[in-house]
Design a protein around this motif. Structure first.
Motif, PDB file in Angstrom:
ATOM      1  N   GLU A 164      68.883 -22.147  28.740  1.00  0.00           N
ATOM      2  CA  GLU A 164      67.484 -21.672  29.455  1.00  0.00           C
ATOM      3  C   GLU A 164      66.782 -20.850  28.472  1.00  0.00           C
ATOM      4  O   GLU A 164      66.956 -19.663  28.005  1.00  0.00           O
ATOM      5  N   GLY A 165      65.855 -21.808  27.912  1.00  0.00           N
ATOM      6  CA  GLY A 165      65.053 -21.105  26.855  1.00  0.00           C
ATOM      7  C   GLY A 165      66.109 -21.290  25.828  1.00  0.00           C
ATOM      8  O   GLY A 165      66.714 -22.134  25.282  1.00  0.00           O
ATOM      9  N   ASP A 166      66.264 -20.211  24.922  1.00  0.00           N
ATOM     10  CA  ASP A 166      67.074 -20.003  23.987  1.00  0.00           C
ATOM     11  C   ASP A 166      68.197 -19.541  24.275  1.00  0.00           C
ATOM     12  O   ASP A 166      69.451 -19.083  23.569  1.00  0.00           O
ATOM     13  N   ALA A 167      68.370 -18.860  25.450  1.00  0.00           N
ATOM     14  CA  ALA A 167      69.561 -18.275  26.020  1.00  0.00           C
ATOM     15  C   ALA A 167      70.527 -19.395  26.605  1.00  0.00           C
ATOM     16  O   ALA A 167      70.033 -20.150  27.130  1.00  0.00           O
ATOM     17  N   VAL A 168      71.715 -19.042  26.495  1.00  0.00           N
ATOM     18  CA  VAL A 168      73.045 -20.088  26.827  1.00  0.00           C
ATOM     19  C   VAL A 168      73.952 -19.148  27.486  1.00  0.00           C
ATOM     20  O   VAL A 168      74.143 -18.105  27.460  1.00  0.00           O
ATOM     21  N   THR A 169      74.470 -19.889  28.346  1.00  0.00           N
ATOM     22  CA  THR A 169      75.910 -19.788  28.896  1.00  0.00           C
ATOM     23  C   THR A 169      76.882 -20.597  28.388  1.00  0.00           C
ATOM     24  O   THR A 169      76.522 -21.794  28.250  1.00  0.00           O
ATOM     25  N   LEU A 170      78.006 -20.052  27.739  1.00  0.00           N
ATOM     26  CA  LEU A 170      78.794 -20.804  27.200  1.00  0.00           C
ATOM     27  C   LEU A 170      80.243 -20.834  27.880  1.00  0.00           C
ATOM     28  O   LEU A 170      80.914 -19.855  28.511  1.00  0.00           O
ATOM     29  N   VAL A 171      80.479 -22.321  28.441  1.00  0.00           N
ATOM     30  CA  VAL A 171      81.870 -22.236  29.281  1.00  0.00           C
ATOM     31  C   VAL A 171      83.039 -22.769  28.544  1.00  0.00           C
ATOM     32  O   VAL A 171      82.964 -23.711  28.083  1.00  0.00           O
TER      33      VAL A 171
END
Length: 248
Positions: free
Chosen positions: A27-34
């Protein structure tokens, strides 16, 4: 070895590590890492974040499907180095702290060593840190029920059996199911291709793992991102029911 990063949907990347997958939701340069692969996959994890235009500093949270070393690999590194929160199902939090270990035993692996693919898998697991003591010091349960306020808005789905606190993550906005080891599409020790359960020896409670496929079959989606194996395209329901038929 370079990780294989593949964009499979808008803002969604499936990354094939050395023998385990992880997922990046952007989301933009933010991420969720799974998930984060094996401990030995750390450089691949960091490189995959760069490849999608992000960085470890921009990881809003690490979500863990379950606390086996091939999924937990770099979670503590990210937490300790960057202050990244590490979230799991409440039943999996003590597992991540290594208060106990729900994992296939050495004896069981040796009994299955004659099966195709088992010995090469064992060698890889040992070389990649699969048996190292690798706890997360301060794992956290999910902060809210339902969709998490993170990039991708993933929804945890408790799917016990592989471990007590195993969780898949449903992303309704893109029709994605991140299934961890509750439903895979291949594994180094399996001769099957397509949606399936992992071989029996890997499950803490196989009957519960089979029952959890019924939970996954209720989810809407057309894109299965498993913990092991390639992306599977098609109704999640059909994938889960096929795995259940094979497991009977």
């Amino acid at each position: 070895m370079r990780a294989d990063v593949r964009q499979v949907a808008d803002g969604t990347y499936l990354v094939h590590g050395s023998n385990t997958n992880w997922v990046i939701l952007t989301e933009g340069d933010a991420v969720t890492l799974v998930d984060t692969g094996y401990p030995g996959d750390r450089e691949q994890v960091l490189a995959s974040l760069t490849e999608v235009g992000s960085s470890p500093e921009a990881v809003a949270a690490v979500l863990i499907t379950h606390a086996h070393n091939d999924h937990l690999g770099s979670a503590e590194y990210l937490r300790a180095t960057y202050g990244t929160p590490v979230y799991l199902h409440e039943a999996e939090v003590p597992h991540a702290r290594r208060e106990f270990l729900h994992q296939v035993s050495v004896g069981t692996v040796l009994k299955n060593a004659w099966r195709p693919g088992v010995l090469p898998w064992v060698v890889h697991a040992l070389r990649s840190g699969g048996t190292t003591h690798n706890p997360v010091t301060a794992p956290e349960p999910f902060p809210t029920a339902g969709a998490l306020d993170l990039p991708g808005r993933p929804v945890p789905v408790h799917t016990p059996g592989h471990t007590d606190g195993h969780c898949a993550y449903h992303v309704p906005g893109t029709g994605v199911l991140i299934s961890g080891d509750a439903l895979v599409s291949g594994h180094a020790t399996s001769r099957l291709e397509g949606p399936q359960l992992l071989p029996d020896m890997f499950h803490h409670e196989r009957p519960r793992a089979v029952a959890s496929l019924d939970l996954l079959a209720k989810l809407e989606g057309e894109l299965l991102l498993p913990g092991h194996g390639p992306v599977h395209r098609g109704p999640v329901r059909d994938a889960a029911l096929r795995a259940r038929e094979l497991a009977v």
